[in-house]
Design a protein around this motif. Structure first.
Motif, PDB file in Angstrom:
ATOM      1  N   ASP A  84      -7.274  -0.487  -4.748  1.00 26.99           N
ATOM      2  CA  ASP A  84      -6.986  -1.790  -5.344  1.00 26.99           C
ATOM      3  C   ASP A  84      -6.147  -1.534  -6.584  1.00 26.99           C
ATOM      4  O   ASP A  84      -6.652  -1.098  -7.616  1.00 26.99           O
ATOM      5  N   ASP A 109       0.793  -1.216   0.000  1.00 23.23           N
ATOM      6  CA  ASP A 109       0.000   0.000   0.000  1.00 23.23           C
ATOM      7  C   ASP A 109       0.832   1.275   0.000  1.00 23.23           C
ATOM      8  O   ASP A 109       0.362   2.339   0.404  1.00 23.23           O
ATOM      9  N   ASP A 125      -3.020  -2.703  -9.353  1.00 14.47           N
ATOM     10  CA  ASP A 125      -2.263  -3.796  -9.957  1.00 14.47           C
ATOM     11  C   ASP A 125      -0.764  -3.606  -9.726  1.00 14.47           C
ATOM     12  O   ASP A 125      -0.274  -2.472  -9.626  1.00 14.47           O
ATOM     13  N   ALA A 163      -7.258   0.714 -11.309  1.00 10.86           N
ATOM     14  CA  ALA A 163      -6.310  -0.284 -10.803  1.00 10.86           C
ATOM     15  C   ALA A 163      -4.976  -0.217 -11.522  1.00 10.86           C
ATOM     16  O   ALA A 163      -3.977  -0.740 -11.034  1.00 10.86           O
ATOM     17  N   ASP A 186      -8.708   1.962   0.754  1.00  9.68           N
ATOM     18  CA  ASP A 186      -9.559   1.102  -0.068  1.00  9.68           C
ATOM     19  C   ASP A 186      -9.023   0.924  -1.481  1.00  9.68           C
ATOM     20  O   ASP A 186      -9.713   0.416  -2.360  1.00  9.68           O
TER      21      ASP A 186
END
Length: 231
Positions: free
Chosen positions: A210, A152, A212, A176, A208
């Motif tokens: 997401d 993250d 790749d 993403a 939150d």
């Protein structure tokens, strides 16, 4: 290997609390943290990320923003990257908790195409970190680059004055496949030295998000900056 940066910060917060408690026995430093803020050998979190096309890594420790360790040496020992840091020599440390990235050149003898073990020491403190093989390709000298720092967060390398470091204003994730980091606008009244040094910044993704592994990073606030891969 990507992991949650928040876990490292949580461990460092426990460490910082312990250091503060230990400081109460003697003369306290400003903010309640012992001079230099050196961690005990058994409780030390260190992370790392590839930068500059695999020719540099960011070694990240966690602690006071005013007691940042310095790099002493980086050597290759049987393929292992051995990094020695020096504790900050300060009269007192603030009790904030931040990731503190240091630019470490990768010495010859380290195979960036394979997983790299990193051994980091600072005085008696010692920690291990691992890096997956570098796959993002070459990066032109003195241009921005970025590497994953856990699941993250992203370590960002820019180049510029040592006295006018970039400051992250916001981090957004349009998709993403894309991360946008906006830097604060420079103060027109600030005087900057004319040196050119590696500037390291850590950008933490929204809770939150997401994203790749192959996402690109766009840096706002840097003239002419194109999206770059996150190595």
């Amino acid at each position: 290997m990507r992991r949650r940066l928040t876990a490292a910060l949580g461990g460092a917060l426990v460490l910082l609390s312990a250091l503060t408690a230990c400081a109460t026995g003697g003369a306290p430093s400003p903010g309640g943290v012992p001079d230099g803020g050196a961690p005990p050998p058994s409780e030390w979190d260190v992370d790392a990320a590839w930068l500059a096309g695999g020719s540099m890594i960011a070694v990240v420790t966690y602690g006071s923003s005013t007691c940042v360790p310095t790099l002493v040496d980086a050597t290759a020992d049987a393929g292992v990257l051995v990094v020695e840091l020096a504790d900050a020599q300060a009269n007192g440390c603030t009790d904030d908790l931040v990731p503190r990235p240091l630019a470490v050149p990768v010495p010859s003898g380290v195979d960036t195409s394979a997983e790299v073990e990193i051994q980091v020491s600072m005085g008696e403190a010692y920690a291990d970190a691992d890096l997956d093989p570098y796959t993002a390709g070459p990066v032109e000298e003195f241009t921005p680059s970025a590497g994953w720092l856990g699941d993250d967060a992203i370590a960002i390398l820019t180049w510029g004055s040592s006295t006018c470091l970039p400051v992250v204003e916001s981090v957004t994730v349009p998709s993403a496949a894309s991360v946008v980091v906006q830097f604060q606008k420079s103060d027109a009244q600030q005087v900057c030295t004319m040196d050119l040094v590696p500037q390291l910044t850590v950008a933490v993704l929204p809770d939150d998000a997401d994203v790749d592994d192959t996402a690109t990073l766009t840096l706002g606030g840097i003239a002419g900056a194109d999206p770059i891969p996150i190595g």
